[in-house]
Design a protein around this motif. Structure first.
Motif, mmCIF file in Angstrom:
data_model
loop_
_atom_site.group_PDB
_atom_site.id
_atom_site.type_symbol
_atom_site.label_atom_id
_atom_site.label_comp_id
_atom_site.label_asym_id
_atom_site.label_seq_id
_atom_site.Cartn_x
_atom_site.Cartn_y
_atom_site.Cartn_z
ATOM 1 N N GLY A 119 -4.371 -0.235 4.480
ATOM 2 C CA GLY A 119 -4.763 -0.423 5.871
ATOM 3 C C GLY A 119 -4.841 0.904 6.609
ATOM 4 N N THR A 214 0.164 -2.252 9.186
ATOM 5 C CA THR A 214 -1.155 -2.829 8.955
ATOM 6 C C THR A 214 -1.773 -3.330 10.251
ATOM 7 N N TYR A 218 -5.163 -1.944 12.112
ATOM 8 C CA TYR A 218 -6.318 -2.791 12.417
ATOM 9 C C TYR A 218 -6.587 -2.903 13.918
ATOM 10 N N CYS A 241 -13.598 -3.037 5.626
ATOM 11 C CA CYS A 241 -12.184 -3.424 5.646
ATOM 12 C C CYS A 241 -11.982 -4.933 5.600
ATOM 13 N N LEU A 245 -8.520 -7.046 4.632
ATOM 14 C CA LEU A 245 -7.936 -7.906 5.652
ATOM 15 C C LEU A 245 -7.709 -9.322 5.127
#
Length: 317
Positions: A119, A214, A218, A241, A245
C-alpha cells in the motif's frame, strides 16, 4: 509423569470440516482443485515476474514475495486438511501441531505486513511519481520485504512459545482442521487469560498498525486521484491499486473477525466454534488462490506478458 509431559507424548486429533463421508469426498475434490490452482497460479506469477525484464520493478518484486508467501502459507495447512478429509481420524503430533501453528502465524503475519508495504508502494507511485525510483529503489524494496518476513518470524515466535507453555490435560480433539490458537486455548486446562491478552494486544497492534498504514496510504492515494482532471488519468491511476485494495479488504476483514474479537468469543461452545471454519478456509485456501487471479486478470502488464508467453512472442531479456 505430569500432565504436560503426557500431552507432549501424545497426538492431537484434528476434527476437520465435516464428519459426513459424502461431504468429505466432495470437499476433498473441491479443495484439491483450489490448492492446485493456488500453487499453479502463484508459481506462474513468480516465474513470470522473474523471467520478464518489464516486470523487474518494485511493485512486481512485492507481488513475487506475496506469491511466495501464499504458496508456503497454503501448503502449511491445506495438505493436512486434505489428508483429514480422507481419514476417519486426522492425527497430528504435539510437535507437528505447534510447528503448524508457528508457520501458520509466521507466514500469515508476514503477508499482513507485506500488504501494508505494498500500500505504501502504491502511495509513493501515485502521489510522488517523479521521486518513485529514488524512494523505492531495489535496495529499499529488498529491505522492506525482508523486514516483513523477519517481523512475522518474531511475531509468531511469541505466540507459539506462549501457547506451548499451556497444559492440555483434557480432550485431544482440536475442533478445527488446523492447529490454531483459539481451539488450542479451548483444550487447555491452564489459565489462558494471558494468552488471550497477548492475542488481542499483540495481534491487534500488528494488524492495527498494518491496517492503519494501508488506510492512510489509500487516503492520500484517493485524494491524489480525485485531483486528476482527466477521467482516463483517474481510471489508470485507480487501476494500478485496485487489485491490491481488493486483496487487502478480503485479508484484513477475515483477520479481524477471526482474531480480534472480544475475550468471551474464545470460550464459545462446540457448535459455535464451527463458524470459524469457513473463515479459516477463506483465509488459508481461497485468498491465496485469488491473489494471482486478481493480479493477472486486473493487471494489464501481467496480461500482456502472459499473452506473449502463450503466443510464443519474443520477450525482453
Amino acid at each position: 509423569m505430569g500432565p504436560d509431559n503426557l500431552t507432549k507424548n501424545q497426538d492431537f486429533i484434528l476434527i476437520g470440516l465435516s464428519s459426513d463421508p459424502k461431504t468429505k469426498i466432495a470437499l476433498f475434490v473441491l479443495f484439491s482443485l483450489v490448492y492446485t490452482t493456488s500453487i499453479t497460479g502463484n508459481m506462474i506469477l513468480i516465474i513470470t515476474t522473474q523471467l520478464v525484464k518489464e516486470l523487474h520493478t518494485p511493485m512486481y518484486r512485492f507481488i513475487c514475495n506475496l506469491s511466495l508467501l501464499d504458496i508456503t502459507f497454503t501448503s502449511v495447512t491445506v495438505p493436512k486438511m486434505l489428508i483429514g478429509l480422507l481419514l476417519d481420524h486426522n492425527y497430528i503430533s504435539y510437535v507437528g501441531c505447534f510447528a503448524q501453528l508457528y508457520f501458520f502465524h509466521f507466514l500469515g503475519s508476514s503477508e499482513c505486513f507485506l500488504l501494508s508495504i505494498m500500500g505504501y508502494d502504491r502511495y509513493v507511485a501515485i502521489c510522488h511519481p517523479l521521486h518513485y525510483s529514488q524512494i523505492i529503489d531495489k535496495k529499499t524494496c529488498i529491505q522492506l520485504a525482508s523486514g516483513c518476513w523477519i517481523t512475522g518470524f518474531l511475531y509468531s515466535l511469541v505466540h507459539t512459545i506462549l501457547t506451548s507453555t499451556l497444559s492440555f490435560c483434557a480432550s485431544k480433539e482440536v475442533n478445527h482442521f488446523l492447529c490454531d490458537m483459539p481451539p488450542l486455548l479451548k483444550l487447555s486446562c491452564s489459565d489462558t487469560k494471558n494468552n488471550v491478552i497477548v492475542i488481542l494486544g499483540l495481534g491487534g497492534l500488528a494488524a492495527g498498525a498494518s491496517f492503519l498504514l494501508t488506510v492512510i496510504s489509500y487516503c492520500y492515494i484517493i485524494s491524489t486521484i480525485l485531483q486528476i482532471h482527466s477521467t482516463e488519468g483517474r481510471r489508470k491511476a485507480f487501476s494500478t491499486c485496485a487489485s491490491h485494495l481488493m486483496i487487502v479488504l478480503l485479508f484484513y476483514g477475515t483477520i479481524i473477525v477471526m482474531y480480534l474479537r472480544p475475550q468471551s468469543s474464545y470460550s464459545m461452545e462446540h457448535d459455535k466454534m464451527l463458524s470459524d471454519k469457513p473463515l479459516s478456509v477463506l483465509y488459508t485456501a481461497i485468498i491465496p488462490m485469488l491473489n494471482p487471479l486478481i493480479y493477472s486478470l486486473r493487471n494489464k502488464d501481467v496480461k500482456k506478458v502472459l499473452l506473449k508467453l502463450t503466443t510464443g512472442k519474443r520477450l525482453s531479456k
